[in-house]
Design a protein around this motif. Structure first.
Motif, PDB file in Angstrom:
ATOM      1  N   ASP A 174      -6.225  -3.570   5.276  1.00  0.00           N
ATOM      2  CA  ASP A 174      -5.753  -2.776   5.981  1.00  0.00           C
ATOM      3  C   ASP A 174      -5.781  -1.367   6.785  1.00  0.00           C
ATOM      4  O   ASP A 174      -5.585  -0.945   7.459  1.00  0.00           O
ATOM      5  CB  ASP A 174      -4.540  -2.482   4.454  1.00  0.00           C
ATOM      6  N   TYR A 175      -7.355  -1.167   6.102  1.00  0.00           N
ATOM      7  CA  TYR A 175      -7.981   0.315   6.930  1.00  0.00           C
ATOM      8  C   TYR A 175      -8.585  -0.197   8.151  1.00  0.00           C
ATOM      9  O   TYR A 175      -7.890   0.827   9.267  1.00  0.00           O
ATOM     10  CB  TYR A 175      -9.765   0.083   5.856  1.00  0.00           C
ATOM     11  N   LEU A 179      -8.264   3.765  -1.290  1.00  0.00           N
ATOM     12  CA  LEU A 179      -9.386   3.766  -0.425  1.00  0.00           C
ATOM     13  C   LEU A 179      -9.353   4.676   0.252  1.00  0.00           C
ATOM     14  O   LEU A 179     -10.842   5.109  -0.223  1.00  0.00           O
ATOM     15  CB  LEU A 179      -9.631   1.807  -0.266  1.00  0.00           C
ATOM     16  N   PRO A 214      -3.543   5.343  -0.114  1.00  0.00           N
ATOM     17  CA  PRO A 214      -4.034   4.254  -0.599  1.00  0.00           C
ATOM     18  C   PRO A 214      -5.336   5.164  -1.378  1.00  0.00           C
ATOM     19  O   PRO A 214      -5.485   5.530  -0.837  1.00  0.00           O
ATOM     20  CB  PRO A 214      -4.733   3.202   0.254  1.00  0.00           C
ATOM     21  N   GLU A 249      -7.492  -4.338   1.357  1.00  0.00           N
ATOM     22  CA  GLU A 249      -8.095  -2.738   1.317  1.00  0.00           C
ATOM     23  C   GLU A 249      -8.367  -2.323   2.668  1.00  0.00           C
ATOM     24  O   GLU A 249      -8.489  -1.439   3.432  1.00  0.00           O
ATOM     25  CB  GLU A 249      -8.410  -1.514   0.395  1.00  0.00           C
ATOM     26  N   GLY A 292       0.093  -4.864   4.101  1.00  0.00           N
ATOM     27  CA  GLY A 292      -0.373  -3.234   4.872  1.00  0.00           C
ATOM     28  C   GLY A 292      -0.055  -3.328   6.085  1.00  0.00           C
ATOM     29  O   GLY A 292       0.790  -3.971   7.258  1.00  0.00           O
ATOM     30  N   PRO A 327       0.838  -0.958   0.116  1.00  0.00           N
ATOM     31  CA  PRO A 327       0.280  -0.242   0.203  1.00  0.00           C
ATOM     32  C   PRO A 327       0.399   1.118   0.383  1.00  0.00           C
ATOM     33  O   PRO A 327       1.876   1.287   0.858  1.00  0.00           O
ATOM     34  CB  PRO A 327      -0.632   0.291   0.725  1.00  0.00           C
TER      35      PRO A 327
END
Length: 824
Positions: free
Chosen positions: A538-539, A131, A129, A535, A576, A125
C-alpha cells in the motif's frame, strides 16, 4: 521489546500469516534492560511514545502449504594461520565481530482454527494507516537512530578493511599511511610547552620547527586529539603553516599531512586546503611513492581531491612501465576509493594484472578486484577468467573479505565461472555465521545475479540472517529478498527468515524515501515466492511514493507495474492503493513496443508460431503476444475445444471455421524419443544465449546475467522472419481485460499459454525455474490458462531438425490428452 507471532505451516491449509510488532521503550537511564531493548529495536530508542506497527500478509488464492559492514574475516595473518591448521576449519570460523549482539525473537504458534478466511484478512486501509503513523513518528528521530545503530552494530571500519593487503609486504610502508604504526606518546606537559611557544612566537618559527611541532603534537593520547584541534593556539600553528606553505620541503609537508591524519583534522580545514593546492603544484617534482602516500592520506582524511587524483593518474600513465607490483596495487586501490576510472589506463591496467597475477598475494587479488569494482572499471573476460582460475584453486586460503571482492567483479562482469561457484559452495557455508551482514548480502546477490543456485549457501544464509537482521540497511534487506525470490528458494526456516526481513523493511521505511528502488526490489522478491505484505505494498503504490520513483536514477515504472498487476491477480481482496490508469497505459505501451522489437522476433519464437499456424489451420488459431505484459515475456496462445479441435480466436474479421489440417505424421514412442533425446545429446543447454531480463535488471551490475557463448546457429527449415502476429490492443483495453478473466476454466474448452522457454528462464546449468517465471506461470493458471512449455533443452536442438520433426513435436505438445483432462 519485539514480539513476532507467526502462523506456522499446517498440512493442507492455506496460509494467512499475520504478525505484529509492538515496540516499547521506557525511560530507564542506566538500565541494562533498557539498553537491551534499544539494541533489539533501534527505532524506539530515545522515545517515550508507544508505537505499534501491524503487518499483514495478503493471502493469495490457492496458496499451497507446503553488520554497517564488519570485517568479513581476519587479516592476511589469520589466513596464514588458517593454512597451518590441519583441522580444515574455514577462515574466520572463530572470529566474532566486535559489538555483535544477538537479537532474540519470540515466536508463538497460532491455532490453525484461528486462521481467518481470506476475505477477512484484508481490511480496507484507513485514511492514515498505522504504518504511516509509525513512520511519521520515526522520521523525527531517524538521524539520531542511525548514528546510535552505527555505534552498536557490527564494528567494521570501511576504511581499514580494504587496506589489509598493505600488511602483506614491507614496501607498502612507503606508499601508504599506517594507522597502527607504534609511536611514543607525548606527555601533556610537553604539548602545553609547545603550544605556549606557538603563542609566544606568533608565527616566527622556521618551517622545520613547525613540522616538528605538528609531529610531536600528533603523538598526544587519542582522547586529547579533539581538544587539541579545537585549541586556539593549535589554530595559530596551522595559520603559521599555511603562511609558510611554499617554504616546506616535500618530506616536511608530507609529515604535516600525516600528523593531520593522526589528529583527525576535519577534511574542510583551511590547512588541508593549502596542502592540497601545494601538492597539486609539486606533483611533477615528486616521486610515485610520495604521490601514492599523499593520496592515501587524503583517503584517510575522507577528503575528496579530484584535481590531485587527476594529476596523479596522468603521472602514472606516463611512468606506467616503471610501476612495481606494490605501486600498481596501491594505485588500483586509490582509483577504487576515488570512484573514478581513468579511461586511458584501462588497457594498461589489464596488462599489469596479467604481468603480476601469479605474484599477487590473495589479499592483493581481492584489493585489485575491489578497486576495479568501485571505479566501475570493466575488464575483459579473458582477464577475469584468469583471476577466477587462480581463486578457484586457492579459495580455502583466501580471506572472506578478499573472496567477496572477487565475487563482486564476477557479478559486475557477468562471468559464469563454474569452478569458482562450485568451490564457493564447499568453502563459504561454514564461514557464513562469522561473516557480517553486507558480506553475506554480496555472496547471496552474486548467486542470484549469476542465476546460480546452491542450496548449501542459501540455507546457511537463511539460518544466519534472523539473528543479524537488525544490522541490515534497507538495501541489504531488499537484496536478500530479491535473491531468494529470484532463485525461488524458500529455506527450512522460511517463516522466521521472511518475517524477520519484512519486519526490518518496516524499520527502514524512512530510507525508502531516499532509495525507492530498494523497496520495490524487496517487494518483487517477495512476490516471486507468493508473499504480499499489505501495508508495504500500500505504501509503495501510493501517489507520493510513485512520484519519488520518478526522481530515482533507475527506471522503476516497470517494477511498479509488475508489482501492482501481481497484487491485482493474486490478491483480489486487496483494497489499498493502486497505480493510476495512465501509468498502466504508459508502461504497457513501453513493454509491448520492446516486445515487438526484441522478443516476438526471436527465431525460436517465430519458428514455433509459424509451425503452429501451419499445424492448426492458420494465424487465427495462434496469437503471439504477452498475455501478462507485466511479466515481460511472450506467450503463444492457443484455444482448444473439449474434443481437442482448435478454436479460432485471433480474428480481425469473421472467417469460416477451419478444420485441423492433416499433416500426415504418425507419432510413435520411438519418434518422440529420437526427437527429444536422440541427436541433441551433444548440445549442452547452457550453449544457448538469451537476452531476457528480469525486473530490476536494468539497475546496473546487481541483476546482470552471466555471459556465455554466442547464440546457437539455427539450421534446417528456413525461419519465417515475417511471422509476427497482430499485437494485442495496447493501452487500456489490454489491462481492463485482465480482471475479467475468470479463475474457473471455460467449460467449452481450454486455453493454452505456450511458453517458448530459454536458458535465462532457469538457474544456471539446471532445470530450476527462476522466480519471475514461476510467478508468471502461477498467475496464468490462476487466470484459467493451461501452461504448456517448449523447454529450451528440447526445442532449441529441434530448430536444426526437419520441418516434419518439429511439427511432430508440437503436435505431441499441443494435443496431449492430459491437457483436456485438466480442463474437464
Amino acid at each position: 521489546m519485539a514480539t513476532v507471532l507467526i502462523c506456522r505451516r499446517f498440512p493442507r491449509l492455506s496460509r494467512v500469516t499475520t504478525f505484529s510488532t509492538t515496540a516499547k521503550c521506557k525511560a530507564e537511564s542506566g538500565s541494562n534492560k533498557s539498553k537491551q531493548k534499544k539494541e533489539e529495536n533501534p527505532e524506539t530508542a530515545n522515545t517515550r511514545t508507544e508505537s505499534a506497527a501491524t503487518i499483514q500478509l495478503l493471502n493469495p488464492l490457492d496458496y499451497r502449504v507446503s553488520y554497517n559492514p564488519s570485517a568479513y574475516a581476519k587479516s592476511r595473518a589469520d589466513s596464514q594461520q588458517h593454512t597451518a591448521r590441519n583441522s580444515g576449519q574455514a577462515l574466520g570460523d572463530t572470529f566474532t565481530s566486535p559489538g555483535t549482539a544477538q537479537v532474540q525473537h519470540t515466536f508463538g504458534t497460532a491455532s490453525s482454527q484461528a486462521l481467518p478466511p481470506v476475505r477477512d484478512a484484508l481490511p480496507k486501509p484507513k485514511s492514515k494507516p498505522v504504518l504511516e503513523q509509525t513512520v511519521s513518528a520515526l522520521l523525527s528521530v531517524a538521524q539520531t537512530k542511525e548514528e546510535a545503530e552505527k555505534g552498536k552494530t557490527e564494528m567494521h571500519n570501511s576504511k581499514e578493511d580494504p587496506r589489509v593487503f598493505q600488511k602483506g609486504r614491507p614496501e607498502y610502508r612507503s606508499l601508504s599511511y599506517d594507522k597502527f604504526e607504534p609511536i611514543e606518546t607525548l606527555p601533556l606537559e610537553e604539548s602545553e610547552s609547545i603550544l605556549h611557544s606557538v603563542a609566544v612566537c606568533k608565527g616566527s618559527q622556521s618551517p622545520g620547527t613547525i613540522t616538528d611541532y605538528f609531529c610531536r603534537l600528533s603523538h598526544l593520547p587519542v582522547e586529547q586529539h579533539a581538544v587539541l584541534v579545537s585549541e586556539l593556539r593549535f589554530n595559530t600553528l596551522c595559520h603559521c603553516a599555511v603562511k609558510n606553505i611554499r617554504l616546506f620541503s616535500t618530506s616536511d609537508l608530507i609529515d604535516i599531512l600525516k600528523a593531520c591524519v593522526r589528529l583527525v583534522v576535519p577534511p574542510t580545514h583551511p590547512l588541508l586546503n593549502a596542502c592540497e593546492n601545494e601538492f597539486c603544484r609539486r606533483v611533477w617534482d615528486m616521486n610515485l611513492d610520495q604521490l601514492l602516500l599523499v593520496a592515501d592520506c587524503w583517503r584517510c582524511l575522507e577528503r575528496s581531491v579530484p584535481s590531485y587524483l587527476s594529476i596523479l593518474f596522468s603521472y602514472a600513465n606516463m611512468h606506467w612501465k616503471d610501476l612495481t607490483l606494490p605501486q600498481f596495487v596501491q594505485l588500483v586501490y586509490i582509483i577504487g576509493e576515488g570512484r573514478r576510472s581513468p579511461v586511458d589506463l584501462k588497457l594498461k591496467m589489464e596488462s599489469m594484472i596479467l604481468k603480476y597475477l601469479d605474484s599477487f598475494t590473495l589479499e592483493e587479488v581481492g584489493a585489485v578486484c575491489l578497486g576495479l569494482f568501485k571505479s566501475l572499471s570493466g575488464i575483459s573476460d579473458h582477464i577475469m577468467r584468469k583471476i577466477a582460475d587462480r581463486v578457484s584453486l586457492q579459495m580455502e586460503d583466501m580471506s572472506t573479505y578478499a573472496l567477496v571482492n572477487v565475487l563482486k567483479m564476477l557479478r559486475y562482469t557477468r562471468m559464469d565461472h563454474l569452478p569458482v561457484m562450485k568451490k564457493l559452495g564447499k568453502v563459504i557455508p561454514a564461514r557464513i555465521p562469522t561473516v557480517n551482514i553486507q558480506g553475506i548480502m554480496h555472496i547471496t546477490l552474486t548467486c542470484s545475479s549469476l542465476h546460480y543456485f546452491d542450496e548449501g549457501i542459501m540455507a546457511a544464509v537463511a539460518m544466519s540472517l534472523p539473528s543479524k537482521v537488525t544490522y541490515c540497511r534497507s538495501k541489504d534487506a531488499a537484496k536478500f529478498l530479491w535473491s531468494f525470490g529470484c532463485l525461488d528458494y524458500e529455506p527450512p526456516n522460511e517463516e522466521e527468515f521472511y518475517s524477520s526481513l519484512i519486519e526490518q523493511m518496516h524499520r527502514k521505511l524512512h530510507e525508502f524515501r531516499k532509495f525507492p528502488e530498494h523497496l520495490l526490489t524487496g517487494l518483487l522478491g517477495l512476490a516471486f515466492v507468493k508473499r504480499f505484505p499489505e501495508e508495504l505494498i500500500d505504501y509503495a503504490l501510493r501517489d507520493e511514493f510513485v512520484q519519488k520513483t520518478r526522481s530515482s536514477k533507475y527506471e522503476l515504472k516497470k517494477d511498479l507495474f509488475t508489482l501492482s498487476k501481481s497484487v491485482e491477480i493474486e490478491c483480489p481482496n486487496y483494497q489499498g492503493n493502486r497505480l493510476p490508469p495512465q501509468l498502466y497505459e504508459e508502461v504497457t505501451e513501453m513493454v509491448l513496443n520492446f516486445a515487438e522489437q526484441e522478443i516476438y522476433v526471436r527465431p525460436e519464437i517465430v519458428e514455433a508460431a509459424s509451425l503452429l499456424q501451419s499445424m492448426l489451420g492458420g494465424p487465427e488459431y495462434v496469437k503471439n503476444h504477452m498475455i501478462l505484459p507485466h511479466t515481460r515475456s511472450s506467450d503463444l496462445e492457443v484455444h482448444l475445444a473439449m474434443d481437442g479441435h482448435p478454436i479460432p480466436f485471433n480474428l480481425k474479421d469473421p472467417i469460416p471455421d477451419r478444420k485441423l489440417k492433416d499433416i500426415g505424421v504418425s507419432l510413435t514412442d520411438d519418434l518422440m524419443t529420437q526427437l527429444i533425446k536422440g541427436r541433441s545429446n551433444n548440445q549442452s543447454p547452457v550453449e544457448v544465449e538469451n537476452a531476457d531480463r528480469t525486473p530490476g535488471q536494468e539497475r546496473g551490475e546487481e541483476a546482470r546475467t552471466p555471459r556465455t557463448g554466442n547464440r546457437a546457429a539455427f539450421s534446417g527449415a528456413p525461419l519465417i522472419a515475417d511471422a509476427r502476429l497482430q499485437l494485442e490492443p495496447k493501452l487500456g483495453r489490454c489491462l481492463e481485460a485482465l480482471p475479467s478473466l475468470t479463475l474457473n476454466r471455460q467449460p467449452q474448452g481450454v486455453k493454452l499459454a505456450i511458453q517458448v522457454s530459454n536458458r535465462n528462464h532457469y538457474c544456471y546449468c539446471s532445470k530450476r525455474l527462476l522466480g519471475l517465471h514461476c510467478l508468471k506461470r502461477r498467475q496464468l493458471r490462476q487466470l484459467g490458462y493451461v501452461v504448456v512449455e517448449l523447454p529450451f533443452w528440447e526445442w532449441f536442438p529441434l530448430l536444426k531438425r526437419t520441418r516434419l520433426e518439429k511439427l511432430s513435436y508440437l503436435h505431441y505438445k499441443v494435443f496431449d490428452p492430459a491437457l483436456l483432462s485438466r480442463a474437464g
